[in-house]
Design a protein around this motif. Structure first.
Motif, PDB file in Angstrom:
ATOM      1  N   PHE A  46       0.708  -1.242   0.027  1.00 16.05           N
ATOM      2  CA  PHE A  46       0.107  -0.028   0.067  1.00 16.05           C
ATOM      3  C   PHE A  46       0.869   1.287   0.034  1.00 16.05           C
ATOM      4  O   PHE A  46       0.504   2.129  -0.644  1.00 16.05           O
ATOM      5  CB  PHE A  46      -0.936   0.030   1.302  1.00 16.05           C
ATOM      6  N   GLU A 106      -7.316   1.365  -3.065  1.00 15.23           N
ATOM      7  CA  GLU A 106      -7.808   0.278  -2.787  1.00 15.23           C
ATOM      8  C   GLU A 106      -8.573  -0.249  -4.056  1.00 15.23           C
ATOM      9  O   GLU A 106      -8.201  -1.513  -4.273  1.00 15.23           O
ATOM     10  CB  GLU A 106      -8.909   0.574  -1.792  1.00 15.23           C
ATOM     11  N   LYS A 107      -9.143   0.461  -4.965  1.00 14.24           N
ATOM     12  CA  LYS A 107      -9.618   0.043  -5.964  1.00 14.24           C
ATOM     13  C   LYS A 107      -8.625  -0.628  -6.885  1.00 14.24           C
ATOM     14  O   LYS A 107      -8.766  -1.759  -7.464  1.00 14.24           O
ATOM     15  CB  LYS A 107     -10.429   0.977  -6.711  1.00 14.24           C
ATOM     16  N   LEU A 117      -5.680  -1.901  -6.131  1.00 15.92           N
ATOM     17  CA  LEU A 117      -5.113  -2.973  -5.411  1.00 15.92           C
ATOM     18  C   LEU A 117      -6.108  -4.381  -5.589  1.00 15.92           C
ATOM     19  O   LEU A 117      -5.794  -5.303  -5.893  1.00 15.92           O
ATOM     20  CB  LEU A 117      -5.039  -2.714  -4.113  1.00 15.92           C
ATOM     21  N   ARG A 118      -7.390  -4.135  -5.348  1.00 14.88           N
ATOM     22  CA  ARG A 118      -8.437  -4.964  -5.449  1.00 14.88           C
ATOM     23  C   ARG A 118      -8.584  -5.711  -6.954  1.00 14.88           C
ATOM     24  O   ARG A 118      -8.595  -6.735  -7.235  1.00 14.88           O
ATOM     25  CB  ARG A 118      -9.670  -4.645  -5.046  1.00 14.88           C
ATOM     26  N   SER A 119      -8.374  -4.737  -7.903  1.00 12.97           N
ATOM     27  CA  SER A 119      -8.300  -5.023  -9.313  1.00 12.97           C
ATOM     28  C   SER A 119      -7.305  -6.067  -9.635  1.00 12.97           C
ATOM     29  O   SER A 119      -7.550  -6.929 -10.625  1.00 12.97           O
ATOM     30  CB  SER A 119      -8.517  -3.823 -10.082  1.00 12.97           C
ATOM     31  N   SER A 162      -5.746  -8.095  -7.310  1.00  9.50           N
ATOM     32  CA  SER A 162      -6.017  -9.212  -6.225  1.00  9.50           C
ATOM     33  C   SER A 162      -4.802  -8.969  -5.215  1.00  9.50           C
ATOM     34  O   SER A 162      -4.238 -10.006  -4.936  1.00  9.50           O
ATOM     35  CB  SER A 162      -5.797 -10.635  -6.859  1.00  9.50           C
ATOM     36  N   TRP A 219      -5.167  -6.678  -2.605  1.00  7.94           N
ATOM     37  CA  TRP A 219      -5.796  -5.993  -1.292  1.00  7.94           C
ATOM     38  C   TRP A 219      -5.504  -6.770  -0.090  1.00  7.94           C
ATOM     39  O   TRP A 219      -4.903  -6.302   0.845  1.00  7.94           O
ATOM     40  CB  TRP A 219      -7.246  -5.874  -1.526  1.00  7.94           C
ATOM     41  N   ASP A 220      -5.520  -8.111  -0.205  1.00  9.60           N
ATOM     42  CA  ASP A 220      -5.096  -8.910   1.128  1.00  9.60           C
ATOM     43  C   ASP A 220      -3.675  -8.898   1.208  1.00  9.60           C
ATOM     44  O   ASP A 220      -3.177  -9.448   2.372  1.00  9.60           O
ATOM     45  CB  ASP A 220      -5.660 -10.504   0.778  1.00  9.60           C
ATOM     46  N   ARG A 262      -1.719  -5.953   0.917  1.00 10.94           N
ATOM     47  CA  ARG A 262      -1.529  -4.558   1.086  1.00 10.94           C
ATOM     48  C   ARG A 262      -0.638  -4.133   2.225  1.00 10.94           C
ATOM     49  O   ARG A 262       0.131  -3.314   2.143  1.00 10.94           O
ATOM     50  CB  ARG A 262      -2.861  -3.705   1.281  1.00 10.94           C
ATOM     51  N   ALA A 320       0.200  -2.096 -10.515  1.00  4.88           N
ATOM     52  CA  ALA A 320      -0.441  -1.027  -9.474  1.00  4.88           C
ATOM     53  C   ALA A 320       0.259   0.206  -9.329  1.00  4.88           C
ATOM     54  O   ALA A 320      -0.498   1.549  -9.314  1.00  4.88           O
ATOM     55  CB  ALA A 320      -0.725  -1.492  -8.238  1.00  4.88           C
ATOM     56  N   SER A 368      -1.159   4.276 -10.301  1.00  3.80           N
ATOM     57  CA  SER A 368      -1.491   4.778  -9.252  1.00  3.80           C
ATOM     58  C   SER A 368      -1.932   6.223  -9.278  1.00  3.80           C
ATOM     59  O   SER A 368      -2.650   6.792  -8.541  1.00  3.80           O
ATOM     60  CB  SER A 368      -0.297   4.874  -8.164  1.00  3.80           C
TER      61      SER A 368
END
Length: 308
Positions: free
Chosen positions: A96, A116-117, A119-121, A123, A125-126, A128, A146, A150
């Motif tokens: 992050f 966050e968006k 990182l989730r796209s 995979s 986010w977990d 971070r 990412a 950014s």
């Protein structure tokens, strides 16, 4: 369509006299996926590096979104995101923090919801809060993507982005690229996986020995340069091809149970029907036919071979 990247009379000669690029002219449209194909050492990475401001050109001009990359370099670079080939990341930073820092480098205000968006796209986010040094090679590649996204660029360069990565990342990344195109982002990719260019690209450019030898819409390229093969399965094997069929340039299978007719788009309409009629006239009964079409990889190999 609006031109997003305009490259004019661009060349690059390194110390020692090696000419990596030779008078490249290229326009890339806003919102398209442009695949730049070429063998190793063709000049793909040099071209990308010049546009992104990492390498100085010897001659020529480049504009991104109307901004000259030299005279107005800040505005030009703010529009660009780059995913390089090398896995160079901050080993001791968390995912992050590294991605957020990249956003700040472009003077963008903090936007945790957007990070966050992204990182989730991918995979991520977990992961971070994980330090980058603890990640696998595939996850580090996701972090590079990412970081490139950014600051919400309007142009994304992907330089061999899926080289050596797992199938899952490749699938996730192409889903992301499709979504970016819907948002109007221009995507330029170089790849050794030509099937990806065949699947994703709107236009294809082929570069070899520092020169762009072809730029074409993918569908047009496949139509103009693609070859088809009609394989005719015969009811009985033949030892020789009759003289009456010589004009078709047929090839006989090793056992003589099949004939292969290679043709292009221009010969397709009349050539196939005429061949089947002439086979019947020659007294050669057949039991089945099937066709195959050359892939983009076949076309690419032929183009580079011809240029050499």
């Amino acid at each position: 369509m609006t031109t997003m990247i305009s490259i004019s009379s661009l060349s690059k000669t390194y110390e020692g006299g090696f000419q990596a690029l030779k008078t490249v002219d290229l326009d890339i449209r806003q919102g398209e996926i442009f695949a730049l194909l070429g063998p190793n050492g063709a000049g793909k990475t040099t071209l990308i590096s010049i546009v992104c401001g990492l390498v100085n050109a010897s001659t020529g001009t480049v504009k991104v979104g109307g901004h000259d990359i030299v005279a107005d370099y800040r505005a030009a670079r703010e529009l660009i995101g780059l995913v390089p080939q090398e896995l160079t990341t901050e080993a001791f930073e968390t995912v992050f923090s590294a991605v957020s820092f990249s956003r700040g480098l472009f003077g963008k205000p903090a936007n945790p919801a957007y990070i966050e968006k992204v990182l989730r796209s991918l995979s991520l986010w977990d992961k971070r809060n994980n330090k980058i040094m603890t990640l696998s090679g595939g996850m580090k590649r996701r972090v590079l993507i990412a970081k490139a996204l950014s600051h919400e660029p309007r142009v994304l360069f992907l330089d061999e982005p899926t080289a050596g990565v797992d199938v899952e990342l490749r699938r996730d990344m192409w889903a992301l690229v499709s979504e970016l195109r819907k948002q109007g982002v221009t995507v330029i990719l170089t790849t050794h996986y030509i099937e990806e260019a065949e699947e994703m690209a709107d236009r294809i450019g082929v570069i070899t020995r520092g020169e762009i030898i072809l730029v074409e819409d993918k569908a047009t390229l496949m139509h103009k340069l693609g070859r088809k093969q009609l394989t005719v399965q015969l009811q009985e094997a033949i030892d020789t091809i009759p003289e009456s069929l010589a004009a078709y340039g047929l090839e006989r299978s090793a056992e003589g149970h099949a004939l292969v007719f290679t043709y292009d788009a221009e010969r397709a309409q009349h050539g196939v029907a005429a061949l089947l009629r002439d086979l019947a006239a020659a007294g050669i009964p057949f039991k089945d036919v099937n066709t195959t079409q050359s892939s983009l990889e076949d076309i690419f190999v032929d183009l580079v071979k011809e240029e050499r």
